[in-house]
Design an enzyme around this catalytic site. Structure first.
Site, PDB file in Angstrom:
ATOM      1  N   ASP A  19     -52.449 -83.147  45.111  1.00 51.92           N
ATOM      2  CA  ASP A  19     -51.420 -83.931  45.787  1.00 51.92           C
ATOM      3  C   ASP A  19     -50.601 -84.705  44.761  1.00 51.92           C
ATOM      4  O   ASP A  19     -51.130 -85.133  43.733  1.00 51.92           O
ATOM      5  CB  ASP A  19     -52.081 -84.896  46.773  1.00 51.92           C
ATOM      6  CG  ASP A  19     -51.131 -85.369  47.862  1.00 51.92           C
ATOM      7  OD1 ASP A  19     -50.007 -84.860  47.928  1.00 51.92           O
ATOM      8  OD2 ASP A  19     -51.527 -86.259  48.638  1.00 51.92           O
ATOM      9  N   ASN A  67     -47.874 -76.699  55.740  1.00 47.66           N
ATOM     10  CA  ASN A  67     -46.816 -76.685  54.728  1.00 47.66           C
ATOM     11  C   ASN A  67     -45.626 -75.806  55.104  1.00 47.66           C
ATOM     12  O   ASN A  67     -44.540 -75.951  54.526  1.00 47.66           O
ATOM     13  CB  ASN A  67     -47.370 -76.231  53.374  1.00 47.66           C
ATOM     14  CG  ASN A  67     -48.205 -77.279  52.672  1.00 47.66           C
ATOM     15  OD1 ASN A  67     -49.036 -76.962  51.817  1.00 47.66           O
ATOM     16  ND2 ASN A  67     -48.022 -78.542  53.034  1.00 47.66           N
TER      17      ASN A  67
END
Length: 239
Positions: A19, A67
């Site tokens: 991340d 995503n």
């Protein structure tokens, strides 16, 4: 290993949520796609580091089922990066005796990308070192749903008695069948949530969160996470 690391108890399976690529790019006044590129470049080195440390399984959350909701431009850039880094990861895997495995639903990807992922698994299948697991188009709820559909079909067909279903049975229907559960889960960039990642498998894992963005997460940061893992008192069932 370097001096001072020999005493470390290396977790058998480490799972990572990569991340912070976008925020890294923003802080460096770069477009988001260059943050993802920097993250991919960093992953090459971390895979080597993990293999040399003796980690047996190293699983990374590369692209989630959620995503796809990102902008078409960003998703397209990520797909192009995947195409390029499949070749790069092949080189890293073969140089470090690493076996590559993918978890997630690959059918949504374009055929050339599916072929590349299949090739990566096939050419590394006989390697005997670390197993590097790519979670792509992966979401834990989706994984469990797909697995339970297969289980229900087997029960309906009479090849599985519902009374015989155990935790081990359920695990055998998941994408991670045959793999040990993670001992340590690392998430970079300061976020402290699982984000639909390995929800079944992380039931007893130690969780480690760091503010470091993924492109800046290097070997010393991995060692710091393992040191923190070593300091945890891992007890199960009151033992």
């Amino acid at each position: 290993m370097e001096q001072g690391e020999q005493e470390l108890r290396i977790p058998r399976h480490v799972a990572v949520i990569l991340d912070g690529n976008g925020r890294w790019a923003k802080e460096h006044h770069l477009p988001r796609k260059l943050g993802h590129k920097a993250g991919c470049e960093n992953l090459e080195q971390i895979v080597e580091d993990a293999a040399r440390l003796g980690i047996e399984y190293f699983t990374i959350y590369g692209f989630s089922t959620e995503n796809w909701k990102r902008s078409e431009e960003e998703v397209g850039a990520l797909m192009q990066l995947f195409r390029y880094y499949i070749g790069r990861l092949r080189e890293v895997a073969m140089a470090n005796d690493v076996r590559v495995r993918m978890i997630g639903e690959r059918s949504r990807f374009d055929q050339d990308l599916i072929d590349g992922l299949n090739m990566l698994e096939d050419v590394t299948k006989n390697n005997r070192g670390m197993t590097f697991v790519l979670a792509l188009n992966y979401g834990s709820r989706d994984e469990i749903t797909r697995g339970m559909r297969r289980l229900a079909k087997d029960a309906a067909a009479g090849t599985l008695d519902p009374e015989d279903v155990t935790e081990e049975t359920i695990a055998s229907y998941l994408d991670t069948a045959g793999m040990p559960d993670p001992d340590l889960m690392i998430r970079t960039s300061g976020e402290q949530r699982l984000s639909n990642y390995l929800l079944w498998q992380l039931a007893y894992a130690e969780l480690y969160f760091t503010d470091v963005y993924w492109p800046d997460f290097h070997r010393e940061d991995l060692i710091a996470a393992i040191r923190a893992y070593n300091q945890r008192d891992r007890r199960f069932g009151g033992r």
